[in-house]
Enzyme design. Structure first.
Site, PDB file in Angstrom:
ATOM      1  N   ASP A  62       0.833  -1.091   0.337  1.00 52.53           N
ATOM      2  CA  ASP A  62      -0.070  -0.310  -0.252  1.00 52.53           C
ATOM      3  C   ASP A  62       0.893   1.499   0.205  1.00 52.53           C
ATOM      4  O   ASP A  62       2.541   1.205   0.237  1.00 52.53           O
ATOM      5  CB  ASP A  62      -1.207  -0.360   1.053  1.00 52.53           C
ATOM      6  CG  ASP A  62      -2.356  -0.615   0.760  1.00 52.53           C
ATOM      7  OD1 ASP A  62      -2.264  -0.861  -0.136  1.00 52.53           O
ATOM      8  OD2 ASP A  62      -3.027  -0.905   1.954  1.00 52.53           O
ATOM      9  N   LYS A 114      -3.878   3.228  -3.758  1.00 47.83           N
ATOM     10  CA  LYS A 114      -4.463   4.105  -4.392  1.00 47.83           C
ATOM     11  C   LYS A 114      -4.134   5.477  -5.350  1.00 47.83           C
ATOM     12  O   LYS A 114      -4.171   5.672  -6.133  1.00 47.83           O
ATOM     13  CB  LYS A 114      -5.473   4.741  -3.525  1.00 47.83           C
ATOM     14  CG  LYS A 114      -6.104   3.409  -2.770  1.00 47.83           C
ATOM     15  CD  LYS A 114      -7.361   3.430  -3.024  1.00 47.83           C
ATOM     16  CE  LYS A 114      -8.111   2.015  -2.505  1.00 47.83           C
ATOM     17  NZ  LYS A 114      -8.299   1.334  -1.082  1.00 47.83           N
ATOM     18  N   MET A 145      -6.915  10.621   9.386  1.00 49.73           N
ATOM     19  CA  MET A 145      -7.660  10.905   7.991  1.00 49.73           C
ATOM     20  C   MET A 145      -8.754  12.648   8.624  1.00 49.73           C
ATOM     21  O   MET A 145      -9.976  12.396   7.481  1.00 49.73           O
ATOM     22  CB  MET A 145      -8.847  10.040   7.315  1.00 49.73           C
ATOM     23  CG  MET A 145      -7.968   8.773   6.723  1.00 49.73           C
ATOM     24  SD  MET A 145      -9.480   7.578   5.727  1.00 49.73           S
ATOM     25  CE  MET A 145      -9.213   6.397   7.478  1.00 49.73           C
TER      26      MET A 145
HETATM   27  N1  SAH Z   1      -4.316   0.992   8.778  1.00 49.44           N
HETATM   28  C1  SAH Z   1      -3.776   2.460   8.699  1.00 49.44           C
HETATM   29  C2  SAH Z   1      -4.529   3.644   9.063  1.00 49.44           C
HETATM   30  C3  SAH Z   1      -4.333   3.976   7.609  1.00 49.44           C
HETATM   31  S1  SAH Z   1      -6.093   5.310   7.315  1.00 49.44           S
HETATM   32  C4  SAH Z   1      -2.834   2.382  10.683  1.00 49.44           C
HETATM   33  O1  SAH Z   1      -3.675   1.679  11.477  1.00 49.44           O
HETATM   34  O2  SAH Z   1      -2.780   3.111  11.335  1.00 49.44           O
HETATM   35  C5  SAH Z   1      -4.971   6.736   6.960  1.00 49.44           C
HETATM   36  C6  SAH Z   1      -4.602   7.755   7.533  1.00 49.44           C
HETATM   37  O3  SAH Z   1      -3.890   6.803   8.799  1.00 49.44           O
HETATM   38  C7  SAH Z   1      -3.760   8.588   7.404  1.00 49.44           C
HETATM   39  O4  SAH Z   1      -5.076   9.374   6.495  1.00 49.44           O
HETATM   40  C8  SAH Z   1      -3.672   9.422   8.301  1.00 49.44           C
HETATM   41  O5  SAH Z   1      -4.803   9.859   9.701  1.00 49.44           O
HETATM   42  C9  SAH Z   1      -3.358   8.592   9.303  1.00 49.44           C
HETATM   43  N2  SAH Z   1      -1.674   7.178   9.776  1.00 49.44           N
HETATM   44  C10 SAH Z   1      -1.483   6.736   8.179  1.00 49.44           C
HETATM   45  N3  SAH Z   1       0.084   6.664   9.002  1.00 49.44           N
HETATM   46  C11 SAH Z   1       0.238   7.542   8.964  1.00 49.44           C
HETATM   47  C12 SAH Z   1       1.537   8.180   9.913  1.00 49.44           C
HETATM   48  N4  SAH Z   1       3.043   7.676   9.582  1.00 49.44           N
HETATM   49  N5  SAH Z   1       1.646   9.577  10.936  1.00 49.44           N
HETATM   50  C13 SAH Z   1       0.187  10.217  10.769  1.00 49.44           C
HETATM   51  N6  SAH Z   1      -1.033   9.739  10.068  1.00 49.44           N
HETATM   52  C14 SAH Z   1      -0.357   8.437   9.638  1.00 49.44           C
END
Ligand code: SAH
Length: 245
Positions: free
Chosen positions: A35, A56, A168
């Site tokens: 991803d 995506k 998000m």
């Molecule tokens: N499965 C992922 C979340 C995916 S949704 C998890 O458990 O972390 C995607 C959202 O996750 C982004 O829009 C943001 O809000 C958050 N996100 C993912 N990676 C991040 C990072 N390194 N720093 C801050 N927010 C992050």
């Protein structure tokens, strides 16, 4: 004989936050479907797997989720060991459960492997203790973005008295603020906005509920970012100051 699909969390970005189980799965994989938010550095644990980028943003065709499902199925039906590598944890806003169910309905086994979710990693990396004793009795993980654009019950969340970790949320700061204010949360409630958590380019912006949208603009806050809304977001700043003193 069908192969198997491992739905693996790659953690928030720092490759050292990968679990040993994830490393093992990568090492055994024939195919790795990766991803957008996964740090490609974790691919060093693969030994000869075919790497397919399915993010995506990376330009899958029009119905990406369906395309990803079919791709997993095709490889699994060829008897391969498939790793579907997702940012953070596969089951926190990561469609892990959905994909496992879809595969099961077609007779393909899958296994979910935890990853450290971005919200928890971001907070801890900034010295924020989400359930700091005496201050916060719980934490709620929420997404500000929904497929049908329906709104969350921010008022109820404001009244929950738990620390909120919002995923998000960057494009929805005004809605979040208005909803929480309407639910009775103080505009002085501390907020931490954490971008690129756990990566070398991590940035954090401390603010308050009332000011967070303006501060995020001035800070040029960008996705991926999480918000921590709650008293602990300020308490942690004090801890950090004490440590650096
Ligand atoms: N499965 C992922 C979340 C995916 S949704 C998890 O458990 O972390 C995607 C959202 O996750 C982004 O829009 C943001 O809000 C958050 N996100 C993912 N990676 C991040 C990072 N390194 N720093 C801050 N927010 C992050």
């Amino acid at each position: 004989m069908n192969g198997k699909v491992w739905l693996v969390g790659a953690g928030p970005g720092d490759p050292e936050l990968l679990t040993l189980k994830a490393v093992k799965a990568l090492n055994q994989a024939d195919v790795v479907m990766i991803d957008d938010l996964v740090n490609p550095a974790v691919l060093e644990h693969c030994s000869g797997a075919r790497i397919i980028r399915v993010g995506k943003r990376g330009g899958c065709r029009s119905t990406p989720q369906e395309f990803i499902h079919r791709l997993m199925l095709r490889h699994a039906r060829q008897g391969k060991c498939v790793v579907r590598l997702k940012g953070g944890d596969p089951c926190i806003f990561g469609r892990g459960g959905e994909e496992a169910e879809w595969l099961a309905a077609r007779g393909v086994d899958s296994e979910l492997v935890n990853g450290i979710t971005a919200g928890l990693a971001g907070a801890t990396n900034c010295g924020i203790s989400l359930t700091l004793r005496g201050i916060s009795r719980g934490v709620t993980l929420v997404t500000a973005h929904t497929q049908d654009d329906s709104s969350l019950n921010w008022s109820a969340l404001a009244q929950s008295g738990t620390t909120l970790v919002v995923y998000m949320g960057v494009a929805k700061l005004a809605d979040i603020r208005d909803g929480l204010l309407a639910g009775g949360m103080s505009d002085a409630m501390p907020v931490a906005m954490i971008e690129n958590a756990s990566l070398p380019q991590q940035r954090e912006c401390r603010s308050s509920l009332g000011r967070m949208q303006l501060d995020a603009l001035a800070f040029e806050l960008k996705s991926p970012a999480i918000l921590v809304i709650g008293e602990v977001a300020a308490a942690a700043a004090v801890v950090a100051l004490a440590q650096s003193a």
